[in-house]
Design a protein around this motif. Structure first.
Motif, short mmCIF file in Angstrom:
data_model
loop_
_atom_site.label_atom_id
_atom_site.label_comp_id
_atom_site.label_asym_id
_atom_site.label_seq_id
_atom_site.Cartn_x
_atom_site.Cartn_y
_atom_site.Cartn_z
N UNK A 297 49.39 2.01 -19.00
CA UNK A 297 48.27 2.95 -19.07
C UNK A 297 48.55 4.11 -20.02
N UNK A 298 49.70 4.72 -19.89
CA UNK A 298 50.01 5.91 -20.69
C UNK A 298 50.29 5.52 -22.14
N UNK A 299 50.93 4.38 -22.34
CA UNK A 299 51.23 3.92 -23.69
C UNK A 299 49.96 3.60 -24.46
N UNK A 300 48.95 3.12 -23.75
CA UNK A 300 47.69 2.71 -24.39
C UNK A 300 46.56 3.69 -24.10
N UNK A 301 46.88 4.95 -24.13
CA UNK A 301 45.94 6.01 -23.78
C UNK A 301 44.59 5.89 -24.49
N UNK A 302 44.63 5.63 -25.78
CA UNK A 302 43.41 5.65 -26.59
C UNK A 302 42.47 4.48 -26.30
N UNK A 303 42.98 3.44 -25.67
CA UNK A 303 42.13 2.27 -25.43
C UNK A 303 41.71 2.11 -23.97
N UNK A 304 42.15 3.04 -23.11
CA UNK A 304 41.79 2.95 -21.69
C UNK A 304 40.39 3.51 -21.48
N UNK A 305 39.54 2.70 -20.86
CA UNK A 305 38.15 3.11 -20.66
C UNK A 305 38.04 4.13 -19.54
N UNK A 306 37.28 5.18 -19.80
CA UNK A 306 37.09 6.24 -18.81
C UNK A 306 36.18 5.74 -17.69
N UNK A 307 36.39 6.22 -16.47
CA UNK A 307 35.52 5.90 -15.35
C UNK A 307 35.47 7.10 -14.40
N UNK A 308 34.42 7.17 -13.63
CA UNK A 308 34.24 8.30 -12.73
C UNK A 308 35.14 8.16 -11.51
N UNK A 309 35.79 9.27 -11.14
CA UNK A 309 36.67 9.28 -9.99
C UNK A 309 35.90 9.77 -8.77
N UNK A 310 35.83 9.01 -7.69
CA UNK A 310 35.15 9.49 -6.49
C UNK A 310 35.75 10.80 -6.01
N UNK A 311 34.92 11.71 -5.56
CA UNK A 311 35.40 13.03 -5.14
C UNK A 311 36.47 12.94 -4.06
N UNK A 312 36.33 11.98 -3.15
CA UNK A 312 37.29 11.87 -2.05
C UNK A 312 38.69 11.50 -2.53
N UNK A 313 38.79 10.93 -3.73
CA UNK A 313 40.08 10.52 -4.27
C UNK A 313 40.63 11.48 -5.33
N UNK A 314 39.85 12.50 -5.69
CA UNK A 314 40.22 13.30 -6.86
C UNK A 314 41.56 14.03 -6.68
N UNK A 315 41.74 14.76 -5.58
CA UNK A 315 42.96 15.56 -5.42
C UNK A 315 44.22 14.71 -5.45
N UNK A 316 44.17 13.60 -4.75
CA UNK A 316 45.33 12.71 -4.73
C UNK A 316 45.55 12.08 -6.10
N UNK A 317 44.47 11.65 -6.75
CA UNK A 317 44.59 11.06 -8.09
C UNK A 317 45.19 12.05 -9.08
N UNK A 318 44.78 13.30 -8.98
CA UNK A 318 45.32 14.32 -9.88
C UNK A 318 46.83 14.44 -9.74
N UNK A 319 47.31 14.48 -8.50
CA UNK A 319 48.75 14.64 -8.29
C UNK A 319 49.53 13.38 -8.62
#
Length: 400
Positions: A338-360
């Motif tokens: 994921x990090x190596x291919x940053x420019x080609x990873x498609x963006x998607x919306x993160x559900x609010x309930x998962x945001x804090x954990x996903x951030x960390x």
């Protein structure tokens, strides 16, 4: 007068303006508290004419809402150099709060010191009304980690203040007692004779040990522990000396948000979601919109701040879904991909309930990626598993 003290340099003038505006905007004029004016005292190393005029105009504009005045004090760094105090970000500004007693006029008996990386959401006059019960300072405590300070030579003994350590970002100060107890000179002596990591915060904790009064954590709610705190009535290490009921109350109704360490809203927005489904940085940006003189300079920073952590959070969310699919063993390889291919990873919306954990998870994943040669990527899945477990536990504590 309600006297409020800030430390800052020229670069932080716009952020100080937002903090000042937040105090005025959140003063409830229908309250039964005294309608005395605020007097803001700015401790600085230098200031140009443009910033001086902008601050003076800010005070004039805000006085139309609630009376306030502003004074600027230019302090000298020579004494900090003589005592070989380590700089922070290349300057001595953080130590300026040590000189509050001599910098401010003797006629001032009580003041509140605030770090500039804060936003006030309550009526600050309530804090001035707190009974210090004969103590020098009202403070908000930090978690109970071990705090033992070692002397630089054998002429002095180690000092152990474990269990009574406070965050110095907010200080309610009885200036008469501060001066009587000679806090400033004692602070410089501690700085000369002891080793410390957190600059004047460590020094003040040593000098004021046993001389502080604990106030509610809502008066200095640090966003970095927003959903990860362990309270005194719970099992776990590094506890905050506050009961869960009081901590949850502070989460629901914070009086001061402290954007501690690297969580500055002007750099990295979308810090965490609170329990009203609002990003914590948005409280700061809401005040920016109401900050005369400075909002035109600050608002252009928001798009970049909003995008700063987007990919980090996306990585965290994708890794969380990968874990939920039972692909635990492949997480190191997926993280690297994921990090190596940053420019080609498609963006998607993160559900609010998962945001804090996903951030960390994303934050720790990036750290593991950059330290992959030290084996951090291999151990990362176990760190992630621990984070998920603690997150669920803390969510249960918060939501009851």
């Amino acid at each position: 007068m309600y006297d409020v003290v800030l430390n800052l340099n020229e670069n932080y003038v716009p952020y100080a303006a937002v903090l000042i505006a937040s105090i005025i905007q959140n003063t409830n004029q229908d309250s039964k508290l005294e309608n005395k004016a605020y007097h803001f005292h700015l401790l600085m190393d230098s200031i140009g004419q443009e910033n001086r005029e902008n601050l003076e105009n800010l005070a004039l504009e805000l006085s139309k809402i609630y009376p306030c005045t502003l004074a600027i004090y230019i302090l000298d760094d020579q004494l900090f150099r003589e005592y070989s105090m380590p700089t922070l970000n290349g300057n001595y500004l953080t130590y300026y709060r040590l000189k509050i007693g001599t910098a401010l006029p003797l006629s001032i008996k009580r003041c509140v010191y605030l770090d500039v990386d804060m936003v006030v959401l309550g009526d600050l006059r309530e804090l001035f009304e707190v009974d210090l019960q004969g103590k020098i300072c009202g403070v908000v405590m930090e978690h109970h980690s071990q705090k033992i300070f070692r002397p630089k030579n054998q002429a002095h003994q180690p000092i152990n203040i474990t269990g009574s350590y406070f965050n110095a970002g907010m200080l309610l100060i009885d200036l008469d007692l501060w001066r009587q107890e000679n806090v400033e000179n004692k602070a410089f002596e501690i700085g000369k004779n002891y080793r410390y990591s957190f600059h004047d915060q460590d020094i003040l904790n040593i000098v004021l040990s046993g001389k502080t009064h604990k106030v509610g954590i809502e008066w200095n709610l640090m966003v970095c522990v927003y959903y990860r705190a362990i309270c005194k009535d719970e099992k776990g290490r590094d506890k905050l000396p506050y009961y869960r009921k009081d901590f949850n109350g502070a989460l629901q109704n914070p009086k001061i948000l402290h954007y501690f360490t690297h969580t500055k809203p002007w750099n990295n927005a979308k810090i965490y979601l609170d329990y009203h489904n609002k990003f914590l940085d948005q409280y700061w940006w809401d005040v920016v919109e109401q900050t005369p003189i400075f909002k035109e300079k600050l608002l252009p920073l928001k798009p970049q701040a909003d995008s700063a952590l987007v990919f980090q959070c996306l990585v965290g969310y994708k890794l969380l879904r990968y874990y939920q699919k039972g692909l635990f063993i492949l997480i190191p390889f997926y993280t690297y991909f994921l990090i190596k291919n940053k420019d080609s990873i498609e963006q998607e919306e993160i559900p609010l309930k998962d945001y804090n954990l996903a951030r960390d998870i994303g934050r720790v994943a990036f750290n593991a990626y950059h330290k992959c040669k030290k084996g951090k990527l291999i151990s990362f899945p176990f760190r992630m598993l621990h984070m998920i477990k603690n997150f669920k536990k803390n969510q249960a504590r918060i939501l009851g």
